[in-house]
Design a protein around this motif. Structure first.
Motif, PDB file in Angstrom:
ATOM      1  N   ALA A  50       0.851  -1.188   0.000  1.00 28.47           N
ATOM      2  CA  ALA A  50       0.000   0.000   0.000  1.00 28.47           C
ATOM      3  C   ALA A  50       0.893   1.245   0.000  1.00 28.47           C
ATOM      4  N   PRO A  51       1.592   1.484  -1.116  1.00 34.97           N
ATOM      5  CA  PRO A  51       2.516   2.623  -1.151  1.00 34.97           C
ATOM      6  C   PRO A  51       1.797   3.962  -1.047  1.00 34.97           C
ATOM      7  N   ARG A  52       2.450   4.904  -0.378  1.00 30.57           N
ATOM      8  CA  ARG A  52       1.949   6.270  -0.244  1.00 30.57           C
ATOM      9  C   ARG A  52       3.049   7.215  -0.696  1.00 30.57           C
ATOM     10  N   PHE A  53       2.633   8.330  -1.278  1.00 33.92           N
ATOM     11  CA  PHE A  53       3.569   9.299  -1.829  1.00 33.92           C
ATOM     12  C   PHE A  53       3.214  10.691  -1.304  1.00 33.92           C
ATOM     13  N   PHE A  54       4.220  11.426  -0.858  1.00 36.98           N
ATOM     14  CA  PHE A  54       4.019  12.761  -0.289  1.00 36.98           C
ATOM     15  C   PHE A  54       5.058  13.712  -0.867  1.00 36.98           C
ATOM     16  N   ALA A  55       4.610  14.769  -1.489  1.00 34.80           N
ATOM     17  CA  ALA A  55       5.511  15.817  -1.960  1.00 34.80           C
ATOM     18  C   ALA A  55       5.146  17.111  -1.241  1.00 34.80           C
ATOM     19  N   ASP A  56       6.149  17.858  -0.857  1.00 30.50           N
ATOM     20  CA  ASP A  56       5.975  19.128  -0.131  1.00 30.50           C
ATOM     21  C   ASP A  56       5.032  18.993   1.071  1.00 30.50           C
ATOM     22  N   PRO A  57       5.214  17.960   1.904  1.00 28.06           N
ATOM     23  CA  PRO A  57       4.318  17.820   3.053  1.00 28.06           C
ATOM     24  C   PRO A  57       4.563  18.900   4.101  1.00 28.06           C
ATOM     25  N   GLU A  58       3.489  19.306   4.755  1.00 26.32           N
ATOM     26  CA  GLU A  58       3.607  20.267   5.853  1.00 26.32           C
ATOM     27  C   GLU A  58       2.618  19.891   6.944  1.00 26.32           C
ATOM     28  N   ILE A  59       3.079  19.982   8.175  1.00 21.04           N
ATOM     29  CA  ILE A  59       2.221  19.680   9.316  1.00 21.04           C
ATOM     30  C   ILE A  59       1.400  20.921   9.629  1.00 21.04           C
ATOM     31  N   LEU A  60       0.070  20.748   9.656  1.00 25.01           N
ATOM     32  CA  LEU A  60      -0.839  21.854   9.950  1.00 25.01           C
ATOM     33  C   LEU A  60      -1.220  21.898  11.425  1.00 25.01           C
ATOM     34  N   GLU A  61      -1.351  20.718  12.038  1.00 22.72           N
ATOM     35  CA  GLU A  61      -1.730  20.635  13.455  1.00 22.72           C
ATOM     36  C   GLU A  61      -1.068  19.427  14.086  1.00 22.72           C
ATOM     37  N   THR A  62      -0.790  19.557  15.387  1.00 21.99           N
ATOM     38  CA  THR A  62      -0.297  18.427  16.170  1.00 21.99           C
ATOM     39  C   THR A  62      -1.100  18.354  17.463  1.00 21.99           C
ATOM     40  N   SER A  63      -1.237  17.159  17.969  1.00 22.89           N
ATOM     41  CA  SER A  63      -1.945  16.987  19.240  1.00 22.89           C
ATOM     42  C   SER A  63      -1.002  17.278  20.402  1.00 22.89           C
ATOM     43  N   GLN A  64      -1.595  17.590  21.537  1.00 19.89           N
ATOM     44  CA  GLN A  64      -0.807  17.749  22.761  1.00 19.89           C
ATOM     45  C   GLN A  64      -0.353  16.382  23.266  1.00 19.89           C
ATOM     46  N   GLU A  65      -1.208  15.393  23.025  1.00 22.49           N
ATOM     47  CA  GLU A  65      -0.914  14.022  23.456  1.00 22.49           C
ATOM     48  C   GLU A  65       0.282  13.484  22.667  1.00 22.49           C
ATOM     49  N   GLU A  66       1.152  12.773  23.355  1.00 17.47           N
ATOM     50  CA  GLU A  66       2.324  12.193  22.716  1.00 17.47           C
ATOM     51  C   GLU A  66       2.196  10.675  22.687  1.00 17.47           C
ATOM     52  N   SER A  67       2.926  10.055  21.768  1.00 15.64           N
ATOM     53  CA  SER A  67       3.036   8.596  21.753  1.00 15.64           C
ATOM     54  C   SER A  67       4.512   8.256  21.580  1.00 15.64           C
ATOM     55  N   VAL A  68       4.874   7.096  22.071  1.00 15.41           N
ATOM     56  CA  VAL A  68       6.263   6.655  22.026  1.00 15.41           C
ATOM     57  C   VAL A  68       6.356   5.411  21.155  1.00 15.41           C
ATOM     58  N   TYR A  69       7.247   5.451  20.182  1.00 13.37           N
ATOM     59  CA  TYR A  69       7.531   4.298  19.321  1.00 13.37           C
ATOM     60  C   TYR A  69       9.030   4.061  19.309  1.00 13.37           C
ATOM     61  N   GLU A  70       9.410   2.809  19.184  1.00  5.43           N
ATOM     62  CA  GLU A  70      10.815   2.496  18.963  1.00  5.43           C
ATOM     63  C   GLU A  70      11.083   2.738  17.486  1.00  5.43           C
ATOM     64  N   GLU A  71      11.939   3.706  17.207  1.00  6.43           N
ATOM     65  CA  GLU A  71      12.225   4.075  15.827  1.00  6.43           C
ATOM     66  C   GLU A  71      13.589   3.569  15.398  1.00  6.43           C
ATOM     67  N   GLY A  72      13.689   3.321  14.116  1.00  8.18           N
ATOM     68  CA  GLY A  72      14.943   2.993  13.461  1.00  8.18           C
ATOM     69  C   GLY A  72      14.982   3.814  12.189  1.00  8.18           C
ATOM     70  N   CYS A  73      16.065   3.699  11.444  1.00  7.61           N
ATOM     71  CA  CYS A  73      16.195   4.507  10.232  1.00  7.61           C
ATOM     72  C   CYS A  73      17.126   3.796   9.264  1.00  7.61           C
ATOM     73  N   LEU A  74      16.749   3.799   7.987  1.00  4.47           N
ATOM     74  CA  LEU A  74      17.594   3.175   6.979  1.00  4.47           C
ATOM     75  C   LEU A  74      18.946   3.876   6.873  1.00  4.47           C
ATOM     76  N   SER A  75      19.036   5.121   7.299  1.00  3.56           N
ATOM     77  CA  SER A  75      20.294   5.868   7.271  1.00  3.56           C
ATOM     78  C   SER A  75      21.108   5.690   8.550  1.00  3.56           C
ATOM     79  N   ILE A  76      20.542   4.983   9.519  1.00  5.07           N
ATOM     80  CA  ILE A  76      21.245   4.657  10.768  1.00  5.07           C
ATOM     81  C   ILE A  76      20.959   3.177  11.028  1.00  5.07           C
ATOM     82  N   PRO A  77      21.526   2.301  10.195  1.00  6.96           N
ATOM     83  CA  PRO A  77      21.135   0.888  10.215  1.00  6.96           C
ATOM     84  C   PRO A  77      21.371   0.191  11.556  1.00  6.96           C
ATOM     85  N   GLU A  78      20.390  -0.619  11.901  1.00  7.21           N
ATOM     86  CA  GLU A  78      20.445  -1.480  13.085  1.00  7.21           C
ATOM     87  C   GLU A  78      20.624  -0.712  14.389  1.00  7.21           C
ATOM     88  N   TYR A  79      20.100   0.496  14.445  1.00  6.08           N
ATOM     89  CA  TYR A  79      20.113   1.295  15.668  1.00  6.08           C
ATOM     90  C   TYR A  79      18.684   1.715  15.945  1.00  6.08           C
TER      91      TYR A  79
END
Length: 187
Positions: free
Chosen positions: A71-100
Motif C-alpha cells: 500500500a505505497p503512499r507518496f508525499f511531496a511538499d508535506p507540511e504539518i498543519l496541526e499536532t496533538s498535545q498528546e504524545e506517543s512513544v515508538y521504537e524508531e529505526g532509520c535506513l540511514s542509521i542501520p540497526e540502531y
C-alpha cells in the motif's frame, strides 16, 4: 525504476534542508518510483529523498505488513498543519542509521497537507504508526534525524559509533572483523 544507494550517518548530506518540489511531474514520479523500490529493497517502511542524496521534499512509505498487499503512499511538499498535545512513544529505526533503534516521543496525532503522486493537494489526519512515520520522514526534509530527539549522550554515542564505522569502511582503511555484540568467553 532503480535501486539507489542509501546515505548513512555521518554523511553530511543527511543534514541538508530539502527544497520544495512545487509540482509533481514525470521527473518527480520517477524519483518516487526509485525511492519506493529502494525502500522495499532495504527493507523499510519510509524513505525521504534526501536519504538517497536528492534534496527535494519527497517522501514514500508503505506501512502494510508482510502478509498484506503493498500500500505505497507518496508525499511531496508535506507540511504539518496541526499536532496533538498528546504524545506517543515508538521504537524508531532509520535506513540511514542501520540497526540502531531507540524510543522516541512525538505528537500522537497530526494533520498534514501534501501533494500526492498525481499532483493533487491532499490533507490527512494521521495517528499511530502513520503519524510517527510521517513525522520521522518529515524531519529528514529539515535535515534532522531521529537521534536528534534523544538525549545528548545517546545521540553522541550513536554519531561516534557510525563515524568510526564509516572511517573503517573508507577505501584504503584497514579491514576489521565484523562487530561482535556479545562479549566472547575465552575460547
Amino acid at each position: 525504476m532503480a535501486i539507489r544507494p542509501i546515505l548513512c550517518l555521518p554523511d553530511p548530506r543527511l543534514r541538508a534542508v530539502s527544497e520544495k518540489v512545487g509540482v509533481v511531474d514525470d521527473a518527480v514520479r520517477a524519483l518516487m518510483d526509485d525511492m519506493l523500490e529502494t525502500m522495499y529493497d532495504a527493507p523499510g517502511i519510509g524513505l525521504a529523498a534526501i536519504q538517497i542524496g536528492v534534496a527535494r521534499r519527497v517522501i514514500v512509505m508503505d506501512l502494510a505488513r508482510k502478509d498484506e498487499e503493498p500500500a505505497p503512499r507518496f508525499f511531496a511538499d508535506p507540511e504539518i498543519l496541526e499536532t496533538s498535545q498528546e504524545e506517543s512513544v515508538y521504537e524508531e529505526g532509520c535506513l540511514s542509521i542501520p540497526e540502531y533503534y531507540e524510543e522516541v516521543s512525538r505528537p500522537a496525532k497530526i494533520r498534514v497537507r501534501y501533494l500526492d503522486r498525481d499532483n493533487k493537494r491532499c490533507e490527512i489526519e494521521a495517528e499511530g504508526l502513520l503519524a510517527t512515520c510521517l513525522q520521522h520522514e518529515m524531519d529528514h526534509l529539515e535535515g534532522k534525524l531521529f537521534i536528534d530527539h534523544l538525549s545528548r549522550l545517546k545521540r553522541e554515542r550513536a554519531i561516534k559509533k557510525f563515524t568510526k564505522a564509516a572511517r573503517q569502511d573508507a577505501p584504503g582503511a584497514p579491514r576489521r572483523a565484523p562487530e561482535i555484540r556479545e562479549k566472547q568467553s575465552g575460547l
